[in-house]
Write an enzyme that holds these catalytic residues in place. Structure first.
Site, short mmCIF file in Angstrom:
data_model
loop_
_atom_site.label_atom_id
_atom_site.label_comp_id
_atom_site.label_asym_id
_atom_site.label_seq_id
_atom_site.Cartn_x
_atom_site.Cartn_y
_atom_site.Cartn_z
N PRO A 1 40.74 53.54 42.72
CA PRO A 1 40.86 51.66 41.82
C PRO A 1 40.18 52.31 40.09
O PRO A 1 39.48 53.44 40.79
CB PRO A 1 39.39 51.16 42.06
CG PRO A 1 40.60 51.19 43.04
CD PRO A 1 40.42 52.99 44.35
N CYS A 2 40.63 52.20 38.82
CA CYS A 2 39.93 53.07 38.09
C CYS A 2 39.16 51.85 36.83
O CYS A 2 38.17 52.35 36.12
CB CYS A 2 41.42 52.60 36.90
SG CYS A 2 41.18 50.46 36.05
#
Length: 417
Positions: free
Chosen positions: A116-117
């Site tokens: 997840p960024c």
């Protein structure tokens, strides 16, 4: 053809691209339950299509059969290949055991996926009071490395936001430097590039870091991914869809004027001549937002200018923050060869993705956003409960890698395999 494991799989945008290029998925690992159902439904579509039974999938889209009845028509091993786990130290042993059973003694060729960024993104850091420092998601790359140590695939493909290049740990060192050093300790040579999706046929201005690792000591192995020139605009992928107002539309199948453009065309998709789509349902908006939307679209249509929030009449300004995020209302311009970056925030509101048709006066539907992300029209986004959910669909679509970009990367990698 090479096989692969997709970790942090999301709704499968990256995976869909690799499947199109000919790779074989061994397993998908994803913590979001809704996205796992989306992955299962897509595996069902792929299997049914390959066995000339795609009519069953259309029955499901028409809601003539339930999700369980759809899943009952495909091999159980496919359903079991979608692993609904959070990738964590606590779960790693169990995940490995399940992947090992799915591999059944076969060597794993490739790992794809990106953590997840949010913790690395510039926007996420700007909005978080601690700048995302110390956020546990910053360290998911360490768990990624555990997969590399365990399976030693020939290649891995790691995708993330460009903010990764500047995000720093509590000791002041760049996460990206730590990450590359760790991957090298696992035995991999590392090369990366910043790729903008709009340079590869996607109607979206979306730049991402695509890091590729190859086991052993290598140089100059990054594949050549040919750029393409778009000769069409965003208008093409909206014009065939039914015109609907805010709060209208349907989750189920809706007839269209029949999209026949090349942007979404895939010779492998037999159902694309069925002129219907799902999830073309617009969220409702307040009367104040609708007034703002009109001004946003009118300003762009007349002057090709983006609206600055402080330029709105005072009666339409309800936000206290007048110092930042002043472009919070933005039209997706139909006359440009790309849109702004699609992000998961669209699950919260559609202000950054206003439809260019003034008469419709609304934000984009999940199907419109899915088209910007190059998902085919028969790609269905599930919810955890089984009841259609616009919010769940938006979240999955916004977090995805554009399918067409993934396919370009996969095809280029295959050529140097």
């Amino acid at each position: 053809m090479p096989n692969y494991l997709d970790i942090f799989a999301g709704a499968g945008g990256l995976s869909e691209g690799f499947i199109r290029a000919g790779y074989e998925p061994i397993a998908h690992i994803e913590m979001d339950k809704a996205a796992c159902y989306t992955l299962k439904t897509r595996l069902a579509y792929t299997w049914l299509s390959e066995h000339q039974e795609s009519a069953t999938y259309m029955q499901y889209l028409k809601k003539d059969i339930t999700r369980k009845e759809l899943y009952d028509t495909i091999p159980e091993r496919l359903l079991k290949s979608v692993l609904n786990y959070e990738i964590s130290n606590d779960n790693l042993k169990e995940i490995f055991q399940k992947v090992d059973r799915l591999l059944n003694g076969v060597t794993l060729d490739l790992i794809v996926g990106g953590p997840p960024c949010q913790a690395y993104s510039l926007v996420g850091r700007a909005r978080d009071e601690n700048g995302m420092v110390g956020d546990s998601r910053n360290y998911l790359y360490i768990l990624y490395a555990e997969f590399l140590r365990k399976y030693r695939p020939r290649y891995f493909v790691f995708e993330n936001v460009t903010g990764l290049l500047s995000a720093k740990d509590t000791d002041g060192e760049l996460y990206f430097d730590k990450m590359r050093r760790l991957f090298k300790e696992c035995g991999y040579s590392i090369e990366y590039k910043q790729l903008n999706a709009k340079d590869y046929g996607v109607l979206q201005n979306r730049t991402r870091i695509i890091l590729i690792g190859k086991y052993g000591q290598h140089e100059g192995f990054y594949p050549n991914i040919p750029k393409v020139t778009n000769d069409y605009t965003v208008e093409e992928i909206f014009k065939d869809l039914p015109k609907i107002k805010a709060g209208k539309g349907t989750y189920g199948l809706m007839p269209t004027l029949h999209y026949n453009g090349k942007y979404l065309f895939d010779a492998k998709i037999k159902e694309q001549d069925l002129a219907s789509v799902t999830l073309h349902c617009a969220r409702p908006h307040t009367s104040q937002d609708l007034k703002i939307y009109k001004k946003v679209v009118q300003l762009w249509n007349k002057e090709k200018k983006r609206l600055n929030y402080t330029d709105l009449p005072k009666k339409l300004q309800s936000q206290k923050n007048l110092d930042s995020f002043l472009d919070r209302f933005k039209v997706v311009a139909s006359d440009l060869p790309y849109s702004q970056t699609v992000v998961a925030h669209i699950a919260k509101d559609g202000h950054y993705f206003i439809h260019p048709d003034l008469k419709q006066n609304r934000s984009l539907t999940p199907r419109e956003v899915a088209r910007l992300q190059t998902f085919p029209d028969n790609y269905y986004f599930e919810s955890a409960s089984g009841r259609p959910s616009r919010t769940a669909a938006f979240k999955q679509i916004g977090n995805a890698v554009p399918v067409l970009l993934a396919e370009k990367i996969a095809t280029a990698l295959l050529e140097v395999w």
